[in-house]
Scaffold this motif. Sequence first.
Motif, mmCIF file in Angstrom:
data_model
loop_
_atom_site.group_PDB
_atom_site.id
_atom_site.type_symbol
_atom_site.label_atom_id
_atom_site.label_comp_id
_atom_site.label_asym_id
_atom_site.label_seq_id
_atom_site.Cartn_x
_atom_site.Cartn_y
_atom_site.Cartn_z
ATOM 1 N N CYS A 110 16.657 -19.711 25.419
ATOM 2 C CA CYS A 110 16.763 -18.540 24.182
ATOM 3 C C CYS A 110 18.574 -19.676 22.987
ATOM 4 C CB CYS A 110 17.124 -17.459 24.974
ATOM 5 S SG CYS A 110 17.823 -16.264 24.207
ATOM 6 N N ARG A 134 11.200 -23.095 19.527
ATOM 7 C CA ARG A 134 12.195 -21.705 19.461
ATOM 8 C C ARG A 134 13.980 -22.631 20.422
ATOM 9 N NH1 ARG A 134 13.583 -16.298 21.273
ATOM 10 N NH2 ARG A 134 15.483 -17.161 20.862
ATOM 11 N N GLU A 173 17.439 -18.520 14.993
ATOM 12 C CA GLU A 173 17.864 -17.525 14.586
ATOM 13 C C GLU A 173 18.613 -17.567 13.774
ATOM 14 O OE1 GLU A 173 18.485 -14.233 17.131
ATOM 15 O OE2 GLU A 173 20.084 -13.135 15.153
ATOM 16 N N GLN A 199 14.979 -17.675 11.756
ATOM 17 C CA GLN A 199 14.345 -16.107 12.239
ATOM 18 C C GLN A 199 15.642 -14.746 11.708
ATOM 19 O OE1 GLN A 199 13.748 -17.055 16.082
ATOM 20 N NE2 GLN A 199 14.771 -15.190 17.327
ATOM 21 N N GLY A 201 16.742 -11.584 13.476
ATOM 22 C CA GLY A 201 16.775 -11.455 14.570
ATOM 23 C C GLY A 201 16.685 -9.799 14.638
ATOM 24 N N ARG A 203 18.339 -7.240 15.447
ATOM 25 C CA ARG A 203 19.889 -6.460 15.032
ATOM 26 C C ARG A 203 20.389 -7.060 13.371
ATOM 27 N NH1 ARG A 203 19.222 -8.410 19.464
ATOM 28 N NH2 ARG A 203 20.455 -7.422 21.186
ATOM 29 N N LYS A 225 12.106 -10.424 13.181
ATOM 30 C CA LYS A 225 11.617 -9.562 13.896
ATOM 31 C C LYS A 225 11.597 -7.816 13.347
ATOM 32 C CE LYS A 225 12.980 -12.152 17.579
ATOM 33 N NZ LYS A 225 12.900 -11.958 19.193
ATOM 34 N N ARG A 255 8.661 -6.800 18.668
ATOM 35 C CA ARG A 255 9.746 -6.878 20.269
ATOM 36 C C ARG A 255 10.147 -6.768 20.740
ATOM 37 N NH1 ARG A 255 14.156 -5.410 20.361
ATOM 38 N NH2 ARG A 255 15.524 -7.257 21.020
ATOM 39 N N LEU A 322 6.981 -16.409 20.915
ATOM 40 C CA LEU A 322 7.962 -16.819 20.444
ATOM 41 C C LEU A 322 7.962 -16.270 22.494
ATOM 42 C CD1 LEU A 322 10.179 -17.703 18.862
ATOM 43 C CD2 LEU A 322 11.223 -15.396 19.079
HETATM 44 C C1 PEP Z 1 16.169 -13.875 20.007
HETATM 45 O O1 PEP Z 1 14.865 -14.416 20.211
HETATM 46 O O2 PEP Z 1 16.682 -15.024 21.079
HETATM 47 C C2 PEP Z 1 16.504 -12.325 20.076
HETATM 48 C C3 PEP Z 1 17.917 -12.510 20.124
HETATM 49 O O3 PEP Z 1 15.856 -11.711 19.828
HETATM 50 P P1 PEP Z 1 15.984 -10.246 19.690
HETATM 51 O O4 PEP Z 1 16.762 -10.377 18.035
HETATM 52 O O5 PEP Z 1 14.342 -9.836 19.297
HETATM 53 O O6 PEP Z 1 16.396 -9.543 20.225
#
Ligand code: PEP
Length: 367
Positions: A110, A134, A173, A199, A201, A203, A225, A255, A322
């Motif tokens: 992560c 990842r 990300e 990526q 995310g 947020r 995401k 997700r 992922l």
């Molecule tokens: C991640 O994949 O590390 C992550 C922060 O996911 P998400 O943006 O879906 O919370």
Amino acid sequence: MLLILHPDIDNQSDAYKETLKYLQALPSVTIKEHVVQGQQQRLTELYLLGETKPLDAGEIEALPAVERVIRISEEYRILGRHHDDRRVSGFDYQGLRFDQDSLHVFAGLCAVDTPEHVEIMMKALAQQGQRCTRMGAYKPRTNPYAFQGHGKGCLPYVFELAGKHNIAAIAMEVTHESHIEEIDTCLEKCGRPTGVILQIGTRNTQNFELLKAIGRQQHYPALLKRGFGITLNESLNAAEYLASEGNTQVIFCLRGMKSDFGSPHRNMVDFAQIPAVKRLTRMPVCIDPSHSVGTREHSPDKVMDIAHATAQGVIAGANMVLVDFHPHPTKALVDGPQALLLDELPKFLEDIAISREAYERRRALWQ
Ligand code: PEP
Ligand code: MN
């Protein structure tokens, strides 16, 4: 209105010139060209924008360069399927094919913490014949005092170790436009030993300026995401931002949704929407069982909820998984409690293979 031209059409040919001449003479219509380089052929698409309702589709289909005409709805103009099952999906990146039929597993950290953990992770992946991972360098955290990721400082060893272990693509990300250049500069300096999928995310799903920046460059594909608190339609529109700026190499990732109804999972798992995304758009669909389920808990059948959710996604046709792994989850700086262990990797991959086979058999059944 979308015009699909004959494959490999030459834009110097008479057929092309004649077609363009006709289209350019149409009142209140502008033309936007979009070229899709597929594995076998080059497809040219022409988007007619503006007053297209009065146009006669049959007449346009009869133009010499045109193979077929699709009436497109306003939504997801480029990435949308528009009820045309023949519209090609996907792209090639780093020698890997990403489309609505492929399946890749992106298991990894992560958040990057130490070079040792990165190396152990990549070595384990290589032993399983995996070419993707990842690795989080830039972490969006709820708490401003929490570890924010090593940022560009970790990129050199992440990319070098990826090259060493034959990893072709890393999902990473980015939370700010400047990260694209940091990644690009570092990859260039290292001699491009690997590739990166940018990526976005949950947020940042509707961080439109970030989307536009990632859309403007076409070097790196994007993994978007879904937003955790917005509708699927809003998230798919966010994906279209990337395409509208020029980057159509987009993978869409389910997700989970933030909701108390998801409890005891971290989020409400939304993998039943895989076929809907495939029907509405041409994007490959990724699932993130780690951030949706968020726990290593298992039921009396001994199968972890994360593995069950993964199977549910793969059996419904997911194209990418992922998933968080960590050599020592208790030492992980982010999301340790949901990380799978390295000795669980072979079993996890086998479980995916079982689910994939089931998907293929189910698919054959319904033909
Ligand atoms: C991640 O994949 O590390 C992550 C922060 O996911 P998400 O943006 O879906 O919370
Ligand atoms: Mn995480």
